[in-house]
Design a protein around this motif. Sequence first.
Motif, PDB file in Angstrom:
ATOM      1  N   GLY A   1       0.788  -1.231   0.000  1.00  0.00           N
ATOM      2  CA  GLY A   1       0.000   0.000   0.000  1.00  0.00           C
ATOM      3  C   GLY A   1       0.815   1.274   0.000  1.00  0.00           C
ATOM      4  O   GLY A   1       0.250   2.375  -0.084  1.00  0.00           O
ATOM      5  N   ALA A   2       2.140   1.149   0.092  1.00  0.00           N
ATOM      6  CA  ALA A   2       2.980   2.352   0.083  1.00  0.00           C
ATOM      7  C   ALA A   2       2.876   3.050  -1.271  1.00  0.00           C
ATOM      8  O   ALA A   2       3.026   2.420  -2.314  1.00  0.00           O
ATOM      9  CB  ALA A   2       4.424   1.984   0.378  1.00  0.00           C
TER      10      ALA A   2
ATOM     11  N   HIS B   1       6.769   4.766   5.705  1.00  0.00           N
ATOM     12  CA  HIS B   1       6.258   3.822   6.709  1.00  0.00           C
ATOM     13  C   HIS B   1       4.958   4.300   7.340  1.00  0.00           C
ATOM     14  O   HIS B   1       4.792   5.479   7.645  1.00  0.00           O
ATOM     15  CB  HIS B   1       7.298   3.628   7.820  1.00  0.00           C
ATOM     16  CG  HIS B   1       6.745   2.896   9.016  1.00  0.00           C
ATOM     17  ND1 HIS B   1       6.393   1.558   8.985  1.00  0.00           N
ATOM     18  CD2 HIS B   1       6.472   3.338  10.284  1.00  0.00           C
ATOM     19  CE1 HIS B   1       5.937   1.197  10.164  1.00  0.00           C
ATOM     20  NE2 HIS B   1       5.971   2.242  10.978  1.00  0.00           N
ATOM     21  N   SER B   2       4.047   3.337   7.527  1.00  0.00           N
ATOM     22  CA  SER B   2       2.842   3.545   8.324  1.00  0.00           C
ATOM     23  C   SER B   2       2.672   2.355   9.243  1.00  0.00           C
ATOM     24  O   SER B   2       2.949   1.217   8.837  1.00  0.00           O
ATOM     25  CB  SER B   2       1.611   3.675   7.421  1.00  0.00           C
ATOM     26  OG  SER B   2       0.420   3.611   8.193  1.00  0.00           O
ATOM     27  N   PRO B   3       2.223   2.561  10.482  1.00  0.00           N
ATOM     28  CA  PRO B   3       1.977   1.414  11.362  1.00  0.00           C
ATOM     29  C   PRO B   3       0.800   0.564  10.898  1.00  0.00           C
ATOM     30  O   PRO B   3       0.658  -0.585  11.331  1.00  0.00           O
ATOM     31  CB  PRO B   3       1.691   2.065  12.719  1.00  0.00           C
ATOM     32  CG  PRO B   3       1.220   3.447  12.389  1.00  0.00           C
ATOM     33  CD  PRO B   3       1.980   3.841  11.161  1.00  0.00           C
ATOM     34  N   GLY B   4      -0.039   1.113  10.024  1.00  0.00           N
ATOM     35  CA  GLY B   4      -1.157   0.321   9.519  1.00  0.00           C
ATOM     36  C   GLY B   4      -2.042   1.132   8.595  1.00  0.00           C
ATOM     37  O   GLY B   4      -2.923   1.862   9.065  1.00  0.00           O
ATOM     38  N   ARG B   5      -1.818   1.040   7.300  1.00  0.00           N
ATOM     39  CA  ARG B   5      -2.631   1.790   6.339  1.00  0.00           C
ATOM     40  C   ARG B   5      -4.073   1.302   6.367  1.00  0.00           C
ATOM     41  O   ARG B   5      -4.332   0.105   6.236  1.00  0.00           O
ATOM     42  CB  ARG B   5      -2.040   1.659   4.931  1.00  0.00           C
ATOM     43  CG  ARG B   5      -0.732   2.422   4.761  1.00  0.00           C
ATOM     44  CD  ARG B   5      -0.116   2.199   3.392  1.00  0.00           C
ATOM     45  NE  ARG B   5       1.074   3.027   3.220  1.00  0.00           N
ATOM     46  CZ  ARG B   5       2.284   2.736   3.690  1.00  0.00           C
ATOM     47  NH1 ARG B   5       2.465   1.597   4.365  1.00  0.00           N
ATOM     48  NH2 ARG B   5       3.303   3.547   3.490  1.00  0.00           N
ATOM     49  N   GLY B   6      -4.979   2.236   6.516  1.00  0.00           N
ATOM     50  CA  GLY B   6      -6.395   1.896   6.558  1.00  0.00           C
ATOM     51  C   GLY B   6      -6.869   1.375   7.899  1.00  0.00           C
ATOM     52  O   GLY B   6      -8.066   1.154   8.081  1.00  0.00           O
ATOM     53  N   ASP B   7      -5.977   1.204   8.856  1.00  0.00           N
ATOM     54  CA  ASP B   7      -6.332   0.642  10.163  1.00  0.00           C
ATOM     55  C   ASP B   7      -7.009   1.707  11.021  1.00  0.00           C
ATOM     56  O   ASP B   7      -6.429   2.771  11.268  1.00  0.00           O
ATOM     57  CB  ASP B   7      -5.059   0.142  10.854  1.00  0.00           C
ATOM     58  CG  ASP B   7      -5.350  -0.685  12.098  1.00  0.00           C
ATOM     59  OD1 ASP B   7      -6.395  -0.450  12.745  1.00  0.00           O
ATOM     60  OD2 ASP B   7      -4.521  -1.552  12.440  1.00  0.00           O
ATOM     61  N   PRO B   8      -8.223   1.460  11.511  1.00  0.00           N
ATOM     62  CA  PRO B   8      -8.921   2.453  12.340  1.00  0.00           C
ATOM     63  C   PRO B   8      -8.260   2.687  13.695  1.00  0.00           C
ATOM     64  O   PRO B   8      -8.613   3.644  14.384  1.00  0.00           O
ATOM     65  CB  PRO B   8     -10.328   1.854  12.502  1.00  0.00           C
ATOM     66  CG  PRO B   8     -10.154   0.396  12.263  1.00  0.00           C
ATOM     67  CD  PRO B   8      -9.059   0.275  11.252  1.00  0.00           C
TER      68      PRO B   8
END
Length: 358
Positions: free
Chosen positions: A97-98, A152-159
């Motif tokens: 997803g990056a 970096h993201s800890p969680g793309r799309g994660d609420p």
Amino acid sequence: MALHNPELLLPLIPERLLRQAHVYERHDSRFRAAARLLQALWRERRKLPEGHYTNAAGARRRLGSRLAVDAAREGANFITPDIFGQARLDLAYREPGALVDIERMHANLLSSMPLCFNLLAPLKADKKLARRVFNQLAPGIAKEISHIQFEHSPGRGDPTFTADGTAFDAFATARAPDGAKAFLAVEVKYSESMTEPEARLRPRYDELARSSGLYAEPNDEALRKNPLQGLWRGHMLAQSTVDAGLYDRGIFMLIAPRQNRDVQRAARAYATRLTNADGKVTFLNVELEDVIDAVRSAGAPDLAAALHERYTDFGPVHDLVRRACLDTPRRRRPLRSATRPASTRPRSPRGVPMAAAR
């Protein structure tokens, strides 16, 4: 009154100079125009071939701040082969997803993404250097640096976080001197004006604005639009990683050139809206020039010199503008004086003033 120091102010570059270098863009900010010209001059000194740009209408034209396809493919946008190799490796293992524009990263000399790699990939390869640099910028943040990631993201799309695709340009995990698990989430800007397309507002943003404890006025509309929205989303993402228990503390660090006034104004405006409460992720605005100085004093003078020449040494731009402004062509003949007495006017062969002869 203090004397004006031209080195602290970039010039309004004459259009003809920009056109000569194939970098004239009508909507460029003052900084972006100077930075675009600087990149073109850097490319020319290295005898790198000029690239082209194709607009939305399909029109293709030369652009001095881009690299030709072959030079881009060979890694000319990166200041050393090792950095180019690290960039390729990170892209090969990028997170699902990056969002990475590969062509822009390799061919666009003005892009902040290759700047991020040129600046931080050497720190990823040398954790001791990274520790020394980061501790100069944020004293006491790290006893050791364990890892540096890009995009970096800890969680793309994660609420649990921002429920969208917001990500950090770079993310360094660290062990603090007291044993706490810490991080530095880095946002890198170069020529941006902070007017880039805004993200669609989501209900999760409002929830985080209230629950994060970062903002004096969580419902402030200014946070939700340019030029502050990107900083708002990035900082909330950083805070949400602490609130989720992934880290004990962290810093959200903005790195941008000192003379990019659009970014610096936005950073100051954003900082005034923060509570600066204890236990919250700190917002730290660091000038690119200071990061380069930290790299130099941390023991990497060659890297610092290369970064300075590439991104922050506007001496060649100043020199070009000064020559264009001061080296004016001399007139071939003096202007005729309107008050010259009749006796000095040119005469006909018979001695009659020319005006009378006509």
